[in-house]
Scaffold this active site. Sequence first.
Site, PDB file in Angstrom:
ATOM      1  N   LYS A   1     -13.899 113.711  18.761  1.00 25.51           N
ATOM      2  CA  LYS A   1     -12.866 112.721  19.060  1.00 25.51           C
ATOM      3  C   LYS A   1     -12.827 111.638  17.981  1.00 25.51           C
ATOM      4  O   LYS A   1     -11.765 111.299  17.457  1.00 25.51           O
ATOM      5  CB  LYS A   1     -13.115 112.089  20.432  1.00 25.51           C
ATOM      6  CG  LYS A   1     -12.071 111.061  20.833  1.00 25.51           C
ATOM      7  CD  LYS A   1     -12.384 110.432  22.180  1.00 25.51           C
ATOM      8  CE  LYS A   1     -13.468 109.393  22.039  1.00 25.51           C
ATOM      9  NZ  LYS A   1     -13.663 108.610  23.295  1.00 25.51           N
TER      10      LYS A   1
ATOM     11  N   ASP B   1      -9.144 112.179  24.101  1.00 23.49           N
ATOM     12  CA  ASP B   1      -9.839 111.201  24.939  1.00 23.49           C
ATOM     13  C   ASP B   1      -9.479 111.460  26.396  1.00 23.49           C
ATOM     14  O   ASP B   1      -8.810 112.448  26.726  1.00 23.49           O
ATOM     15  CB  ASP B   1      -9.465 109.779  24.512  1.00 23.49           C
ATOM     16  CG  ASP B   1      -7.976 109.485  24.676  1.00 23.49           C
ATOM     17  OD1 ASP B   1      -7.242 110.341  25.219  1.00 23.49           O
ATOM     18  OD2 ASP B   1      -7.547 108.397  24.248  1.00 23.49           O
TER      19      ASP B   1
END
Length: 211
Positions: free
Chosen positions: A121, A139
């Site tokens: 991420k 996310d």
Amino acid sequence: MTKKQRAMEIIALLKEEYPVADCTLDYDQAWKLLVSVRLAAQCTDARVNVVVEDLYAKYPNVEALAEAKVEDIERIVKPCGLGHSKARDISACMKVLRDEYEGKVPDQFEQLLALPGVGRKSANLIMGDVFGQPAIVTDTHCIRLVNRMGLVDGIKEPKKVEMALWKIIPPEEGSDFCHRLVYHGRAVCTARTRPDCEHCCLKDVCLKKGL
């Protein structure tokens, strides 16, 4: 309608609803985004933006932060939660930047992944926002929304969601698409309350899965 067709419609509608697709973490240098995204784990971006002001006032560059004691970093970042592990990762990461990259953030995905405390991420966020490369940031907002919309089918693991989205999201759209999902996830398609489908710009194309 195929997933790819639905994705393109959703992208177009989100562009109309949220013309500006910026990262909600404040930063003016790449290394600061690395620090902030680590602090943002299980913490709001708004709180991180406040906490880093004190951190950068005391440690204004990579060298200074690399030389700081972990416990001193922890004392400042504690309000973000998980203070010790975050401080440890930030310290180790800054040392690598100082010792191996002349204080600069590497622009290769695998090199970013190798940095302490940096996962997919974070690496995707850096690639997209700092270097303008194709990126998909999975996310919690992204994972929740793309499942509800029907772009992925009951996938919760971030890497699997990312791989599924790469197949249907044009590379040049990925980074901004994920930023817009954050805005939409906070304002309309929320996690803690029932999504406000009545006022949602995607109500005609969303499959409303997982409500």
